[in-house]
Design an enzyme around this catalytic site. Structure first.
Site, PDB file in Angstrom:
ATOM      1  CD  GLU A 195      -2.001   5.277   1.420  1.00  0.00           C
ATOM      2  OE1 GLU A 195      -1.811   4.719   0.330  1.00  0.00           O
ATOM      3  OE2 GLU A 195      -1.497   4.904   2.489  1.00  0.00           O
ATOM      4  CE  LYS A 232       1.599  -1.809   4.370  1.00  0.00           C
ATOM      5  NZ  LYS A 232       1.307  -0.997   3.244  1.00  0.00           N
TER       6      LYS A 232
HETATM    7  N1  PSU Z   1      -1.351   0.716   4.305  1.00  0.00           N
HETATM    8  C1  PSU Z   1      -2.515   0.043   4.191  1.00  0.00           C
HETATM    9  N2  PSU Z   1      -2.892  -0.357   2.951  1.00  0.00           N
HETATM   10  C2  PSU Z   1      -2.133  -0.079   1.839  1.00  0.00           C
HETATM   11  C3  PSU Z   1      -0.914   0.635   1.970  1.00  0.00           C
HETATM   12  C4  PSU Z   1      -0.574   0.989   3.235  1.00  0.00           C
HETATM   13  O1  PSU Z   1      -3.199  -0.178   5.174  1.00  0.00           O
HETATM   14  O2  PSU Z   1      -2.542  -0.435   0.738  1.00  0.00           O
HETATM   15  C5  PSU Z   1      -0.084   1.019   0.768  1.00  0.00           C
HETATM   16  C6  PSU Z   1       0.484   2.424   1.019  1.00  0.00           C
HETATM   17  O3  PSU Z   1       0.125   3.213  -0.092  1.00  0.00           O
HETATM   18  C7  PSU Z   1       1.984   2.242   1.073  1.00  0.00           C
HETATM   19  C8  PSU Z   1       2.153   1.092   0.133  1.00  0.00           C
HETATM   20  O4  PSU Z   1       2.683   3.394   0.688  1.00  0.00           O
HETATM   21  O5  PSU Z   1       1.065   0.221   0.495  1.00  0.00           O
HETATM   22  C9  PSU Z   1       3.498   0.447   0.234  1.00  0.00           C
HETATM   23  O6  PSU Z   1       3.725  -0.326  -0.910  1.00  0.00           O
HETATM   24  P1  PSU Z   1       5.175  -0.938  -1.195  1.00  0.00           P
HETATM   25  O7  PSU Z   1       5.386  -1.923  -0.100  1.00  0.00           O
HETATM   26  O8  PSU Z   1       5.049  -1.578  -2.560  1.00  0.00           O
HETATM   27  O9  PSU Z   1       6.135   0.209  -1.156  1.00  0.00           O
END
Ligand code: PSU
Ligand code: MN
Length: 315
Positions: free
Chosen positions: A25, A159
């Site tokens: 990604e 996370k």
């Molecule tokens: N994991 C990380 N850093 C990030 C992300 C995930 O270590 O920046 C990103 C990924 O792209 C994941 C997103 O899909 O955060 C999730 O965002 P949200 O909680 O707004 O869906």
């Protein structure tokens, strides 16, 4: 090269030759890590995958084109760019249709991987159910994507800024296999172990690949999550992190942070609160996931070859 999808020369050659590919990604580069460590890490992840006998395909939308595989120049530009959109399933098409530029989150990267025929995707941590979701309804689109799109995602769990028990519950409801790699409890991103028992445990890349192929043979939609614990030497104990996560969440609330900004804000705040240690751990776990992702991609390719060679049905 213009058009809706563009393959980098390296990815195009791998597709032609049948070399295993691993999707990556770009949100982690643009929104997850500070410059210049983001670029350095993006390059190191790609190198790990090549060293493991697979080809990396970093995914992003650049001026309306969905790129599968970025040249080093494109990667550098993206890592340096400011105000890049953060794209999930909801905004991928609109960004492309209007000639925009955006980084793909887990959900959008899975969609692109499927279009490109890539079955494995390695990242840091998936999005999930945010704490307080019972009031905010903030649940990442990543979870539904795992239920719909047949890609195996290698991550160090979700996370730890999230509500992990609720995240695992939602994935169970959606029928997504959540596989702890080599241990009986789920990992918690920066920490190897969480208190949550793993719904599934597999110990090798070949078992994870076999489960992936079997899901396809059963005609089940959706992917699986391989939750790969951070290497021991790089982890931050959960007890150390817990009060800092509370602090970051309180700060987010005080600053009125909402929607897409929540995850990037919390990651940046934890970087400050841990004096940069959270970033070092994040880098270590992504590299570790890239390594496992490449191994799974190789195993899947081997299984497909054996099935084709013997003309047998995997069922
Ligand atoms: N994991 C990380 N850093 C990030 C992300 C995930 O270590 O920046 C990103 C990924 O792209 C994941 C997103 O899909 O955060 C999730 O965002 P949200 O909680 O707004 O869906
Ligand atoms: Mn959200």
């Amino acid at each position: 090269m213009t058009g809706p999808i563009a393959y980098s020369p390296e990815v195009a050659a791998a597709r032609e030759a049948g070399t295993p590919l691993v999707a990556l990604e770009s949100t982690i580069i643009t929104h997850g890590m500070p410059w210049p460590r983001n670029l350095e890490t993006a390059r190191r992840i790609e190198t790990v995958i090549r060293d493991e006998g697979a080809v990396p395909a970093t995914i992003a939308v650049i001026e309306g084109t969905l790129h599968v595989g970025l040249t080093d120049e494109a990667l550098s530009q993206l890592a340096r760019a400011e105000n890049v959109a953060k794209l999930s399933r909801a905004d991928l098409a609109a960004c492309m249709a209007t000639g925009g530029t955006g980084a793909t989150t887990v959900s959008a990267t899975m969609i692109a991987a499927r279009l490109a025929g890539i079955e494995v995707f390695a990242t840091g941590g998936i999005g999930g159910v945010h704490r307080g979701a019972e009031l905010s309804f903030d649940i990442s689109a990543d979870l539904r994507e795992l239920a719909e799109t047949p890609v195996t995602v290698v991550a160090a769990g979700a996370k730890a800024i999230l509500d992990l028990p609720k995240t695992w519950e939602v994935l169970e409801t959606y029928g997504v296999p959540v596989i702890a790699v080599g241990q009986d409890v789920l990992p918690a991103f920066w920490s190897r172990r969480s208190p949550h028992p793993a719904p599934l445990r597999l110990d090798t890349a070949s078992e994870i690949a076999a489960a992936h192929v079997m899901r396809g043979a059963l005609g089940l939609p959706g992917g699986q999550l391989a939750a790969n614990p951070i290497p021991e030497a790089d982890e931050i104990p959960a007890e150390t992190l817990a009060p800092l996560i509370e602090q970051a969440l309180a700060d987010a609330e005080a600053d009125g942070i909402a929607a897409k900004s929540v995850t990037p804000y919390l990651l940046a705040r934890l970087y400050e609160l841990t004096d940069g240690r959270s970033l070092e751990a994040n880098i270590a776990l992504v590299l570790n996931n890239a390594c496992l992702g490449a191994a799974i991609a190789r195993e899947i390719a081997g299984l497909r070859d054996r099935v084709a060679g013997a003309q047998i049905d995997p069922l």
